[in-house]
Design an enzyme around this catalytic site. Structure first.
Site, PDB file in Angstrom:
ATOM      1  N   GLU A   1      94.140  98.096  61.462  1.00 40.83           N
ATOM      2  CA  GLU A   1      94.209  99.546  61.605  1.00 40.83           C
ATOM      3  C   GLU A   1      95.400  99.989  62.443  1.00 40.83           C
ATOM      4  O   GLU A   1      95.656  99.356  63.476  1.00 40.83           O
ATOM      5  CB  GLU A   1      92.937 100.007  62.356  1.00 40.83           C
ATOM      6  CG  GLU A   1      91.934 100.671  61.488  1.00 40.83           C
ATOM      7  CD  GLU A   1      90.632 100.930  62.213  1.00 40.83           C
ATOM      8  OE1 GLU A   1      89.648 100.279  61.868  1.00 40.83           O
ATOM      9  OE2 GLU A   1      90.611 101.758  63.137  1.00 40.83           O
TER      10      GLU A   1
ATOM     11  N   ARG B   1      83.660  97.185  62.259  1.00 45.40           N
ATOM     12  CA  ARG B   1      85.012  96.803  62.643  1.00 45.40           C
ATOM     13  C   ARG B   1      85.676  96.112  61.460  1.00 45.40           C
ATOM     14  O   ARG B   1      85.062  95.266  60.786  1.00 45.40           O
ATOM     15  CB  ARG B   1      85.006  95.832  63.836  1.00 45.40           C
ATOM     16  CG  ARG B   1      84.794  96.494  65.175  1.00 45.40           C
ATOM     17  CD  ARG B   1      85.971  97.402  65.575  1.00 45.40           C
ATOM     18  NE  ARG B   1      85.738  98.058  66.855  1.00 45.40           N
ATOM     19  CZ  ARG B   1      85.166  99.267  66.992  1.00 45.40           C
ATOM     20  NH1 ARG B   1      84.779  99.956  65.938  1.00 45.40           N
ATOM     21  NH2 ARG B   1      85.011  99.789  68.194  1.00 45.40           N
TER      22      ARG B   1
ATOM     23  N   HIS C   1      88.485 105.617  59.842  1.00 46.94           N
ATOM     24  CA  HIS C   1      87.697 105.304  61.054  1.00 46.94           C
ATOM     25  C   HIS C   1      87.086 106.584  61.639  1.00 46.94           C
ATOM     26  O   HIS C   1      87.438 107.004  62.744  1.00 46.94           O
ATOM     27  CB  HIS C   1      88.567 104.586  62.100  1.00 46.94           C
ATOM     28  CG  HIS C   1      87.749 103.893  63.168  1.00 46.94           C
ATOM     29  ND1 HIS C   1      88.160 102.734  63.796  1.00 46.94           N
ATOM     30  CD2 HIS C   1      86.544 104.193  63.717  1.00 46.94           C
ATOM     31  CE1 HIS C   1      87.253 102.376  64.687  1.00 46.94           C
ATOM     32  NE2 HIS C   1      86.263 103.243  64.661  1.00 46.94           N
TER      33      HIS C   1
HETATM   34  C1  8YV Z   1      84.857 105.385  68.185  1.00 49.25           C
HETATM   35  C2  8YV Z   1      83.771 103.284  67.306  1.00 49.25           C
HETATM   36  O1  8YV Z   1      85.372 106.555  67.669  1.00 49.25           O
HETATM   37  O2  8YV Z   1      82.436 103.642  69.225  1.00 49.25           O
HETATM   38  C3  8YV Z   1      82.964 102.847  68.479  1.00 49.25           C
HETATM   39  O3  8YV Z   1      82.843 101.619  68.652  1.00 49.25           O
HETATM   40  O4  8YV Z   1      84.122 102.521  66.505  1.00 49.25           O
HETATM   41  C4  8YV Z   1      84.173 104.686  67.067  1.00 49.25           C
HETATM   42  O5  8YV Z   1      83.061 105.364  66.599  1.00 49.25           O
HETATM   43  C5  8YV Z   1      85.956 104.618  68.855  1.00 49.25           C
HETATM   44  O6  8YV Z   1      85.604 103.327  69.147  1.00 49.25           O
HETATM   45  C6  8YV Z   1      86.348 105.287  70.120  1.00 49.25           C
HETATM   46  O7  8YV Z   1      86.997 104.414  71.000  1.00 49.25           O
END
Ligand code: 8YV
Length: 334
Positions: A279, A250, A297
């Site tokens: 982001e 994150r 991302h």
């Molecule tokens: C996802 C991510 O694409 O799963 C997670 O926490 O950061 C990503 O891989 C995204 O969060 C989908 O909501």
């Protein structure tokens, strides 16, 4: 007698999905649920989310939706489940959900390998200047091979420091071992010997001490109040001047302004970032730098992972609607 924790629905659950999901997932949802899809895939506005939580029994959001205490307070009493599409749930106020008796689920496991692969790609890309090399080909500035052209740094034999040794951290470690990196990790708890042993992993109870000793740092922990800005100006100064920072977890784990300042001052040698503090906005100080690799991302962005994430969302909703604890219930201290 106390009401059972999970109650069977006597009708198809009313599900609102906030973004487009893979076609097969949407088709199956339409068969199983009374579902509203977001066919043009725009990120929902606050007003749209407020309307959704006023109506849905199940909300299926993604990382682009802020499900904070205010939104949860505005939810109607019919909202029973937030079935997140994604593993990270820092965009959801878990305490507020729990206080309202709303269950939260996520999609762990199915994106582990793909996300770890992207970490490895950045561990290779930043020290070996892969994105920079690709750019000089495309902009026509490559004049041909030379003995001192495009020199980068060897990764074999270097020390990798993994911050957060859960599923993804361990998958990164297994890959990095195969590339000849030695594994160091900082985690709340030391891992069992059965996990540490094959990875020859060294546990550092203190993050500061590990940062000062490793050559590459990979962030693989969730965003929580404890990990917010876990990499700040002070810790960037603890890192070695030749060290690289990789983040696919994150953006808010890093104080991005402090990172730009550290790169400018030469406190660290470069960074590979798949996630950003604000982001999709990117700190302008990162955009012109050749020593950073920036990705949009895309850690879990494989057809396979997104399909399996959708299947997990469906399973969580079905099991919940059937009156049972869903397999991927998120507890507050996940
Ligand atoms: C996802 C991510 O694409 O799963 C997670 O926490 O950061 C990503 O891989 C995204 O969060 C989908 O909501």
């Amino acid at each position: 007698m106390a009401a059972p924790r999970f109650t069977k629905f006597d009708h198809k659950p009313r599900v609102i999905v906030t973004r487009r999901l893979p076609q097969a997932v949407e088709t199956r949802m339409a068969e199983l649920f009374d579902v509203t899809l977001n066919l043009d895939d725009h990120p929902m506005t606050r007003e749209e989310l407020l309307a959704a939580v006023a109506e849905a029994e199940v909300l299926a959001p993604t990382v682009t939706d802020t499900i904070d205490a205010g939104l949860i307070a505005a939810a109607g009493p019919q909202l029973k489940l937030i079935a997140n599409f994604g593993v990270g749930v820092d965009h959801i106020d878990l305490a507020a959900a729990r206080a309202r008796g709303i269950t939260v689920t996520n999609t762990p496991g199915v994106l582990t390998d793909d996300t770890a692969d992207l970490v490895m790609a950045l561990i290779l890309a930043v020290p070996r200047r892969i994105a920079e090399g690709e750019r000089i080909i495309r902009d026509g500035s490559w004049t041909g091979w030379s003995p001192t052209g495009m020199l980068g740094h060897r990764i074999t034999g270097k020390r990798l420091g993994i911050v957060g040794m859960g599923r993804i951290g361990q998958a990164v470690a297994a890959r990095a071992r195969a590339f000849g990196l030695s594994i160091h990790y900082h985690n709340r708890n030391r891992l069992p010997k059965a996990v540490e042993g094959p990875l020859e992993a060294t546990w550092w109870p203190t993050l500061d001490a590990m940062l000062a000793r490793v050559d590459i740092v990979s962030l693989n922990c969730p965003e929580t109040p404890e990990t917010h800005h876990i990499i700040d100006a002070r810790r960037l100064k603890l890192m070695q001047r030749h060290a690289f920072l990789i983040n696919v977890a994150r953006g808010t784990l890093i104080d991005e302004a402090a990172l730009v300042a550290a790169l400018e001052a030469g406190h660290i040698a470069g960074a590979g970032l798949d996630v950003f503090e604000h982001e999709p906005a990117i700190h302008p100080g990162l955009l012109g730098r050749p020593d950073v690799v920036l990705l949009p991302h895309m850690g879990s962005a494989t057809f396979e992972a997104r399909q399996e994430m959708g299947e997990k969302v469906i399973t969580n909703i079905r099991v919940f609607a059937d009156g049972h604890r869903p397999p991927d219930q998120v507890l507050e201290d996940y």
